[in-house]
Scaffold this active site. Structure first.
Site, PDB file in Angstrom:
ATOM      1  N   GLU A 172      12.736  54.788  67.547  1.00 33.33           N
ATOM      2  CA  GLU A 172      13.153  53.423  67.858  1.00 33.33           C
ATOM      3  C   GLU A 172      14.606  53.207  67.447  1.00 33.33           C
ATOM      4  O   GLU A 172      14.993  53.617  66.357  1.00 33.33           O
ATOM      5  CB  GLU A 172      12.272  52.404  67.127  1.00 33.33           C
ATOM      6  N   GLY A 306      13.484  51.115  56.333  1.00 33.29           N
ATOM      7  CA  GLY A 306      12.390  51.016  55.366  1.00 33.29           C
ATOM      8  C   GLY A 306      11.148  51.735  55.835  1.00 33.29           C
ATOM      9  O   GLY A 306      10.490  52.435  55.072  1.00 33.29           O
ATOM     10  N   ALA A 307      10.827  51.560  57.133  1.00 31.54           N
ATOM     11  CA  ALA A 307       9.608  52.146  57.682  1.00 31.54           C
ATOM     12  C   ALA A 307       9.642  52.013  59.202  1.00 31.54           C
ATOM     13  O   ALA A 307      10.491  51.330  59.760  1.00 31.54           O
ATOM     14  CB  ALA A 307       8.380  51.445  57.118  1.00 31.54           C
ATOM     15  N   GLU A 309       6.847  51.851  62.808  1.00 35.78           N
ATOM     16  CA  GLU A 309       5.467  51.543  63.174  1.00 35.78           C
ATOM     17  C   GLU A 309       4.843  52.471  64.203  1.00 35.78           C
ATOM     18  O   GLU A 309       3.868  52.095  64.866  1.00 35.78           O
ATOM     19  CB  GLU A 309       5.400  50.106  63.713  1.00 35.78           C
ATOM     20  N   ASN A 310       5.335  53.707  64.371  1.00 39.88           N
ATOM     21  CA  ASN A 310       4.755  54.613  65.363  1.00 39.88           C
ATOM     22  C   ASN A 310       3.235  54.462  65.390  1.00 39.88           C
ATOM     23  O   ASN A 310       2.587  54.472  64.345  1.00 39.88           O
ATOM     24  CB  ASN A 310       5.086  56.074  65.021  1.00 39.88           C
ATOM     25  N   HIS A 342       3.613  45.027  57.142  1.00 41.29           N
ATOM     26  CA  HIS A 342       4.509  44.848  58.289  1.00 41.29           C
ATOM     27  C   HIS A 342       4.229  45.899  59.363  1.00 41.29           C
ATOM     28  O   HIS A 342       4.055  45.579  60.544  1.00 41.29           O
ATOM     29  CB  HIS A 342       5.961  44.959  57.796  1.00 41.29           C
ATOM     30  N   GLU A 343       4.165  47.166  58.941  1.00 39.19           N
ATOM     31  CA  GLU A 343       3.971  48.249  59.921  1.00 39.19           C
ATOM     32  C   GLU A 343       2.582  48.197  60.551  1.00 39.19           C
ATOM     33  O   GLU A 343       2.420  48.520  61.733  1.00 39.19           O
ATOM     34  CB  GLU A 343       4.217  49.612  59.271  1.00 39.19           C
ATOM     35  N   GLU A 365       9.428  42.067  65.863  1.00 36.72           N
ATOM     36  CA  GLU A 365       9.836  42.050  64.456  1.00 36.72           C
ATOM     37  C   GLU A 365       9.598  40.708  63.770  1.00 36.72           C
ATOM     38  O   GLU A 365       9.220  40.664  62.604  1.00 36.72           O
ATOM     39  CB  GLU A 365      11.304  42.474  64.331  1.00 36.72           C
TER      40      GLU A 365
END
EC number: 3.4.11.-
Length: 930
Positions: A172, A306-307, A309-310, A342-343, A365
């Site tokens: 992403e 930070g991370a 979300e795959n 969040h993810e 987001e």
């Protein structure tokens, strides 16, 4: 995803390149000199991918990989040209097959490349028939990326000092094209079958579970993963590593696993438990089962954000996932919980339902950021995350108050513009306007709307308006459900509520918040029982810009001295009047800071509220107290309130004990003396720092040097002790010195209370011997919290040589990971001795930084703002303008550059107007501080 860094740490311490896009150009030139048949950044609409078969073979010794992509496509009209994305891939062969049949031709397709658009054109000898299924087969090779995006190399050292290599993905927004040729736009969803060839000592994981492993040659295994659901290319993921894992099952049978390097797998339990709990919460809340059989969470040693979300394989920084019971801080536990939340929210918002194009990134987001608070409030009530939400809104307002801000939904086209969308406006403002809408509609009504939205658009793509349309018909009309909040209010009118029901026009209301930049300032003037309200666009430096004339539909809330029940009023016009049942001593708008607006109380309104804080501050909530502090100083910036009145308001803090008002005050006051540091105003600067210490001294003295208390009490303790020690408050410094001596004598083995470690390390780093010892401990530490505490402490040194060495080392990335560099640069940029070094380093290494972190990324924005946005002199302003204008297409038009220039101009104007007033105010006797 933005990380949760304590507020005080930060303070103590656009358009993009000229991508060729002229529609008048008849054709572009491909890299071989031939005419390139497509001249648009966006892919043609007539070609649709259906399914990808990917085979990836990475060699972690040579740092190269080979791949074969077979993608099924359908054209909606006859064409002999297939346009796809490809970036830094060496395509060796491309062929075409009709359906599942034979090759159409033995002759390979002609391949043309246009690197400026990151596109390739595959030219077929015969046109493809409309509506027929074809398969494009492409063989290619590439180097593993040396940056943090695409299919990239990551490394770590074992406890024995051995360097190990792994390969991970970060696609992403536009980097799937760096791993395989594809249709790399979010609306071009397809299913994926992935095969990974690997060394037997490694492990491969991807979005879906492993189906089988086949020995294809000696020392070579091919892993076959199950077919994915229909999804966007940016959500594809695979990792080849020697990670270990721990697993648990959810109640619905989803296998949840956390993967990490072997030496740190014992730090995975907290995130694993949180992930299981949160996944179960979301399945229940959204009323849609999680559609995959597993959810992996992987901690990657090198990770820029930070991370990510795959779908089915979320990836994280180690500090965002791993929790060490012995050394991790309270803020670390809070941060990990929020990031995992969040993810996992993205598995529905973003993955199941995806924005059609990056202009509506906020649909992904903003929702995920908002759902962090909705979910964690329920699953981890002890963290009290609801107290921190409004801080996100203030973060967004900082940039949204500038002319260079942008609407939540805003047009973007090229990759750098897309990357710039990953900012506080998309995340924090997006979350705040959703929270405001939820407060307006009621929690249950809002939930009905978003569940309806998710169910209607599952596996599809949406625009801004699709969300609002889903919110238009959410009140039950058949009497089968008990109506609550908005829906019950809609059945009867009230003289004090303009939320009576004509028609619920959520779309018109919310368009005022998503299609306009900025936010409103509401001015309240009370005259007897009459409350006059006026809205205008709040903008710093607005005298330099034309009037925007924006109007918002503002869902106002208020309480008064006579009633603590929340009253509501929807302000749709520039001015309006409401009539109270009786006259009041004070009125407070924006209850709990649930609205994305700030409030000015005209006439004696501020005096009444200031008196309330002084006499009985707990009459209103801690969030309301914090919002008053914020609003007062925002009004100073636009000359609606004097700096003296804003500072007078803070004097009540002598009696404050809650974290959010104190953090908000520090958020306002610390930058004031940071601006003084840049102007060499040592006398007033020292007086101001002394005032801040006096204000908080009683609370500092009450802090125990332990790890006791709630998460918020522990976070407050950590920040107050750090502030006291950095400001050279001797009782704090002496105790910290004693702790550091004992810790150093034990060779770092002695256990220090986690909450005081930051203060202890910061004091210890002030001499060469202590600094060197901390750096040696950094190299061997396995704790992300401890490493970040040491990093921060090293950056507080007053030795320019140490600071320069730290910049050089963290940029090299050998001991201190390069992922830490943006944060270290910013910390040194906040250091009164270090800021010239940080600014010089940014200028001298700009091209390398852009190559590593990508133009338009949040990392680049963080570094630009972190090194320059506290400048307060015209000489520095001219330096900044001169440097960035010289970059031309390599950064001069970045939004963060416009933001920092505006911010410096505002700093100069603010200091010119307020400095002498502050100096005189500090000289006056203040009985409150005696």
């Amino acid at each position: 995803m933005p990380s949760l860094l304590p507020l005080v740490l930060t303070f103590l311490s656009v358009s993009s390149p000229s991508w060729c896009q002229n529609s008048d150009i008849e054709s572009l030139k491909a890299s071989n000199g031939d005419s390139f048949p497509w001249n648009n950044m966006r892919l043609p609409e007539y070609m649709t991918p259906i399914h990808y078969d990917l085979m990836i073979h990475a060699n972690l010794s040579t740092l190269t990989f080979w791949g074969k992509t077979e993608v099924e496509i359908i054209a909606s009209r006859p064409t002999s040209t297939i346009i796809m994305h490809s970036h830094h891939l060496q395509i060796s062969k491309a062929t075409l097959r009709r359906g599942a049949g034979e090759m159409l031709s033995e002759e390979p397709l002609k391949v043309l490349e246009y690197p400026a658009h990151e596109q390739v054109a595959l030219l077929a000898a015969q046109p493809l028939l409309a509506g027929s299924l074809y398969t494009v087969i492409i063989d290619y090779a590439a180097n593993l990326s040396e940056s943090f995006h695409g299919f990239y190399k990551s490394t770590y050292r074992t406890q024995e000092g051995e360097m190990r290599i792994l390969a991970a993905t970060q696609f992403e927004p536009t980097a799937a094209r760096m791993a395989f040729p594809c249709f790399d736009e979010p609306a071009l969803k397809a299913s994926f079958s992935i095969k990974i060839k690997r060394d037997p000592r490694h492990l491969a994981i991807s979005n879906m579970p492993l189906v089988k492993s086949v020995n294809v040659a000696e020392g070579l295994i091919e892993d076959h993963f199950d077919i994915t659901v229909k999804m966007s290319t940016y959500l594809v993921a695979f990792i080849i590593s020697d990670f270990k894992s721990v697993s648990k099952m959810t109640k619905s049978g989803v296998k949840v696993s956390v993967y990490a390097v072997p030496d740190k797998i014992n730090q995975a339990d907290y995130a694993l438990d949180a992930a299981v709990t949160l996944l179960e919460f979301y399945e229940d809340y959204f009323n849609i089962p999680y559609p995959l059989p597993k959810q992996d969470l992987a901690a990657i040693p090198d990770f820029q954000s930070g991370a990510m979300e795959n779908w089915g394989l979320t990836t994280y920084r180690e500090s965002s996932l791993l929790y060490d019971k012995e050394k991790s801080s309270a803020s670390s536990k809070l941060g990990i919980t929020m990031i995992v939340s969040h993810e996992l929210a993205h598995q529905w918002f973003g993955n199941l339902v995806t924005m059609e194009w990056w202009n509506d990134l906020w649909l992904n987001e903003g929702f995920a950021k908002f759902m962090e608070f909705v979910s964690v409030t329920v699953t981890h009530p002890e963290l009290k995350v609801e107290d921190y939400f409004f801080g996100k809104c203030f973060n967004a307002m900082e940039v949204d108050a500038l002319n260079s801000s942008h609407p939540v939904s805003t047009p973007v086209e090229n990759p750098a513009q897309i990357r710039e969308m990953f900012d506080d406006v998309s995340y924090e403002k997006g979350a705040c306007i959703l929270n405001m809408l939820r407060d307006y509609l009621s929690a249950d009504t809002f939930k009905r709307g978003i569940v309806q939205y998710l169910q209607k658009y599952s596996y599809k793509n949406t625009k801004n308006e699709d969300l609002w349309n889903s919110m238009m018909h959410i009140c039950p009309t058949d009497g089968t459900q008990t109506m609550d909040g908005f829906c019950s209010r809609s059945q009867h009118s009230s003289s004090t509520s303009h939320w009576r029901q004509e028609v619920v026009d959520v779309k018109t209301m919310m368009n005022t918040w998503t299609l306009q930049k900025g936010f409103p300032l509401i001015t309240i003037t009370v005259s007897g029982r009459n409350v006059h309200m006026k809205q205008e666009h709040y903008m710093k430096g607005s005298e330099r810009f034309p009037e925007t004339g924006y109007l918002w539909h503002v869902p106002l809330t208020f309480i008064t001295s006579k009633s603590d029940s929340v009253q509501r009023f929807l302000l749709k016009t520039k001015t309006d009047v409401l009539i109270l049942p009786e006259a009041v001593q004070w009125i407070k708008f924006n209850v709990g800071m649930n609205g994305y607006y700030i409030v000015h109380y005209a006439d004696d309104g501020w005096a009444s509220l200031s008196g309330l804080l002084k006499e009985a501050h707990t009459t209103i909530s801690s969030n309301d107290r914090a919002s008053l502090i914020n609003n007062a100083f925002q009004l100073v910036s636009i000359e609606k309130l004097s700096i003296e009145k804003a500072l007078d308001l803070t004097l009540y803090l002598k009696n404050e004990t809650e974290i959010m008002p104190i953090f908000q005050a520090l958020n306002e006051l610390i930058p004031m003396y940071k601006l003084m540091e840049k102007r060499d105003m040592i006398e007033v600067e020292t007086q101001f720092k002394d005032f801040l210490l006096k204000l908080l001294k009683d609370l500092i003295d009450k802090q125990t040097w332990t790890d006791e208390g709630s998460v918020s009490e522990r976070m407050l303790r950590s920040q107050l002790l750090l502030l006291a020690c950095v400001r050279n408050y001797q009782p704090c410094v002496q105790r910290a010195e004693r702790y550091f001596r004992e810790w150093k004598s034990s060779n770092g083995n002695m256990s220090i209370p986690i909450d005081v470690t930051l203060a202890v390390f910061a004091v210890g780093a002030q001499n060469t011997e202590g600094w060197d010892f901390l750096y040696s401990k950094y190299q061997s530490s396995l704790s992300s919290t401890e490493k970040s505490q040491i990093e921060f402490s090293l950056c507080t040194s007053k030795d320019p040589e140490k600071l320069q060495w730290l910049l050089d080392q963290s940029f090299k990335g050998e001991i201190i990971k390069t992922q830490e560099f943006p944060h270290i640069l910013t910390l040194i940029g906040r250091n009164p001795v270090g800021y010239p070094l940080a600014w010089k380093f940014l200028r001298e290494n700009w091209n390398k930084l852009v190559q590593k972190f990508e133009l338009g990324s949040s990392s680049i924005a963080h570094m630009v703002m972190g090194t320059t946005d506290q400048f307060s002199t015209r000489a520095r302003l001219e330096e900044v303008k001169g440097f960035f204008s010289s970059l031309k297409e390599n950064g001069s038009q970045l939004r963060c550059v416009q933001q920092t220039i505006e911010t410096i101009e505002e700093n100069i104007r603010w200091m010119d107007k307020n400095f002498d007033k502050i100096r005189l105010w500090l000289q006056k006797e203040k009985p409150e501080l005696l």
